[in-house]
Design an enzyme around this catalytic site. Sequence first.
Site, PDB file in Angstrom:
ATOM      1  N   SER A  71       9.636   1.884   1.325  1.00 53.78           N
ATOM      2  CA  SER A  71       9.411   2.315  -0.052  1.00 53.78           C
ATOM      3  C   SER A  71      10.201   3.585  -0.347  1.00 53.78           C
ATOM      4  O   SER A  71      10.432   4.418   0.552  1.00 53.78           O
ATOM      5  CB  SER A  71       7.916   2.579  -0.282  1.00 53.78           C
TER       6      SER A  71
ATOM      7  N   TYR B 161       0.090   6.464   1.406  1.00 51.35           N
ATOM      8  CA  TYR B 161       0.937   5.264   1.284  1.00 51.35           C
ATOM      9  C   TYR B 161       2.341   5.567   1.794  1.00 51.35           C
ATOM     10  O   TYR B 161       2.899   4.807   2.594  1.00 51.35           O
ATOM     11  CB  TYR B 161       0.981   4.813  -0.180  1.00 51.35           C
TER      12      TYR B 161
END
Length: 335
Positions: free
Chosen positions: A127, A152
């Site tokens: 990501s 995350y």
Amino acid sequence: MKVLVTGAAGFIGMHLSQQLLARGDEVVGIDNLNDYYDVRLKHARLARLQALPGFRFQQMDLADGARLLLLFAQERFDAVVNLAAQAGVRYSLTNPGAYVSSNLAGFVNILEGCRHYPVKHLVYASSSSVYGANSKLPFSESDAIDHPVSLYAASKKSNELMAHSYSHLFGIPTTGLRFFTVYGPWGRPDMAAWLFTDRMLRGETIQVFNHGQLRRDFTYIDDIVEGVVRLLDHPAAPDPAFDRMAPNPDTSFAPYRVFNIGNHQPVPLLTFIETLEQVLGVTANKEMLPMQAGDVEATYADTDRLRALTGFAPATPLATGLQRFADWYRDYHQL
């Protein structure tokens, strides 16, 4: 090839599976079909895939290591694309355990499957959030990623480190893909395009964080999938020029790599909203709010490495992508 696609009922997973099937690959898809967002959307995506020849599906959680290893033993995959993960920056603030189970424990199980039943290539979703507090733009794969600002992001950085260890120890070719703000038809309801569209069409107020002073490298889904497929066809190999005295974070002595896949064109959030207003024919009522915990002010992908290896880099204009999303949204909801 026979390809395992995890998270096959997800946004990127469905589109990628369709592309692989269209070119003649066999796809085995798995997904746990959790209720992070409306499960009906996941089933609708899955129904599209199950209508296509060459696709098979098993409902399975990556955290079930024994069952996943059995699947590897039975199928003997040529390649794996791991897209299954607990997504969302803000959700990680209140439900950290979901990220440990899926993004960490689940990824170890994928690596173990590739170790015991070797594959030609493991491609996995990282990501843009791994760049964390970095303020040097554009984000380059060679930048340090030592300061994540959400769990995350930390879980995705961890995936890259875990992949490197398995590439080194067991010779597994691994490629990590740092996706930048993906949008398009069949997208996720928790992301900006869907959230804003839903509220704007209902005449409700949209929440605009950091008083609109955010920039995002919005990347259209077809461009993401094209990048994934091209990189899947180029298994990672050791870098013969790797210098252990001055190690570069984006290559290795092991068969390991990471790539940005982004549009290389950051867009101010207010411009994104204005473009959405134009394609929907609706004016947004905006509530300006401060920065949210775990957010970053800007994302901007350097895509030189992707272009150099594959000859491709995302370039779909925002207005084009949002028009396609809006048309799909109205059709899906019969508006």
